[in-house]
Write a protein that holds these residues in place. Structure first.
Motif, PDB file in Angstrom:
ATOM      1  N   GLY A  49       0.806  -1.222   0.000  1.00  0.00           N
ATOM      2  CA  GLY A  49       0.000   0.000   0.000  1.00  0.00           C
ATOM      3  C   GLY A  49       0.829   1.258   0.000  1.00  0.00           C
ATOM      4  N   GLY A  59       2.672   4.537   7.561  1.00  0.00           N
ATOM      5  CA  GLY A  59       1.504   4.044   8.270  1.00  0.00           C
ATOM      6  C   GLY A  59       1.706   2.692   8.914  1.00  0.00           C
ATOM      7  N   ARG A  92      -0.657  -2.589  10.330  1.00  0.00           N
ATOM      8  CA  ARG A  92      -0.966  -1.254   9.816  1.00  0.00           C
ATOM      9  C   ARG A  92      -1.479  -0.407  10.985  1.00  0.00           C
ATOM     10  N   GLU A 150      -3.277   5.178   7.839  1.00  0.00           N
ATOM     11  CA  GLU A 150      -3.261   5.215   6.384  1.00  0.00           C
ATOM     12  C   GLU A 150      -1.930   5.810   5.909  1.00  0.00           C
TER      13      GLU A 150
END
Length: 411
Positions: A173, A185, A221, A224
């Motif tokens: 990501g 993140g 995680r 974001e």
């Protein structure tokens, strides 16, 4: 300020601790006892002065070969009578060195070496100093070069594009740009005091032969990507892997061909490597180099990425390293765990203001201070008794700012 890592201000967050932890693990007889007491021994004075200049004696390494023809550093000793103000007192450079345990010190003004000192017991122009998280700033420079050459496509490229082994992890990501700003993140906490922390697991993998990949893949995680600053040596480790995957060479090979050979380095540098195989350098903390060669690196950045008419680092990359223009990375905005005189950008600590000076920093007091407006570069290696020392950091910043002003005023 208990969670800082590369700046030399964070007893709990110590990315450079990887080096000394690994060193202790390899000392042979009594290693178990030494491992349990490494904080008191290897990190403490005066033992750390030896450790910070002898990493090649205790760990596997890969050399970064010097240049075929060293670039001269003209010398004109100066800074006579310089003093700085701190805590209501006027102090000299000799006092700074004594108070902040300086081991090596060099100042360039307009490309001329105006001061060079080696107060450390094992320090000299020939010594290679463990730079801890100053390594991150060099990794950033190499990333910028790889982008300019086309080996890397874009800062917007996803990390997993080059590292498919991280698919399905928290690094599936974030972009290369997110990692450069420590905004992946990913929930990595560099808590050296907690033997169960993700940092402790990473450190054990480095020094004990475990799998770094397993540790990286296990991280959660936490936010974001792109909007939250979280200082993480693992972000820099992944950047190192990205660079190696993109270029098809090791960090040491790329650092030689793109930096050391081009800046006219006079000494071989080296990266220490993980003990387990496949051995790998740490893009966030295992570079060891001579003070003068780090001064050459600083001069390159002070000159906007160009040296002696040769473009080495893209000018825009140097500009990006002086400030990101992102609110969460601004000076004073990094959070309560960080000194308010620092911001962050592109694996460098920023100082803000109209000057937009910036610095690479490593734990235990390693600095590469760059002021392009004044054409001043300062390299300071140190052996602080602890990874974090807020008072010594504040005094060093005050002294280096005063030094720049002094040189500008002296003309």
């Amino acid at each position: 300020m208990t969670r800082e890592v590369a700046m030399g201000t964070g007893t709990r967050r110590t990315g450079g601790a990887l080096a000394l932890g690994a060193a202790v693990a390899g000392l042979g007889a009594g290693a178990g006892w030494l491992w349990r007491h490494q904080a008191e021994i290897a990190f403490s004075r005066p033992v750390n002065e030896w450790a910070f200049t002898h990493m090649s004696a205790v760990l596997p390494t890969e050399p970064v070969a010097r240049a075929a023809t060293p670039r001269p550093l003209p010398s004109a000793p100066g800074l006579h009578g310089f003093a700085y103000e701190h805590d209501g007192e006027r102090r000299t450079l000799a006092q700074l060195h004594a108070r902040t345990h300086t081991t090596g010190f060099a100042v360039l003004h307009r490309g001329v070496l105006v001061r060079e000192e080696y107060p450390g017991r094992f320090a000299s122009p020939q010594a290679r100093f463990q730079l801890f998280s100053l390594t991150k700033s060099v990794t950033s420079m190499l990333i910028g070069i790889a982008l300019e050459e086309g080996a890397l496509g874009s800062l917007d490229d996803k990390v997993v594009t080059l590292l498919p082994q991280l698919a399905g992890s928290a690094y599936d990501g974030p972009t290369v740009g997110d990692l450069l700003h420590m905004s992946s993140g990913v929930g990595f906490v560099e808590d050296y005091a907690d033997p169960h922390s993700s940092f402790a697991r990473f450190e054990r993998a480095v020094s004990g032969g475990g799998s770094l990949l397993e540790v990286v893949r296990s991280l959660p995680r936490a936010a974001e990507p792109g909007g939250t600053f979280n200082y993480s040596t693992v972000d820099s480790q992944v950047l190192g892997w990205v660079l190696e995957a993109a270029t098809g060479t090791t960090l040491a090979q790329y650092a030689h061909s793109r930096l050391w050979s081009r800046i006219g380095a006079e000494r071989d540098a080296y990266y220490f490597l993980t003990r387990g195989r496949p051995r790998t350098a740490l893009g966030g903390g295992s570079l060891n180099a001579a003070v003068r060669d780090m001064a050459r690196i600083g001069l390159l950045m002070a000159r906007g990425g160009e040296l002696d008419g040769q473009r080495i680092v893209p000018a825009a990359w140097v500009g990006r390293s002086r400030g990101a223009g992102l609110p969460h990375l601004d000076v004073g905005a990094l959070g309560p765990d960080f000194p308010r005189h620092y911001g962050y950008a592109n694996q460098w600590w920023t100082l803000g203001g109209e000057r937009r000076s910036f610095t690479g920093i490593g734990i235990h007091g390693q600095y590469l201070w760059v002021d392009p407006e004044a054409d001043v570069v300062v390299v300071k290696t140190s052996a602080w008794n602890t990874a974090e020392d807020e008072a010594r950091d504040a005094e060093t910043v005050a002294a280096l700012r005063a030094l720049v002003t002094h040189l500008e005023t002296a003309g």
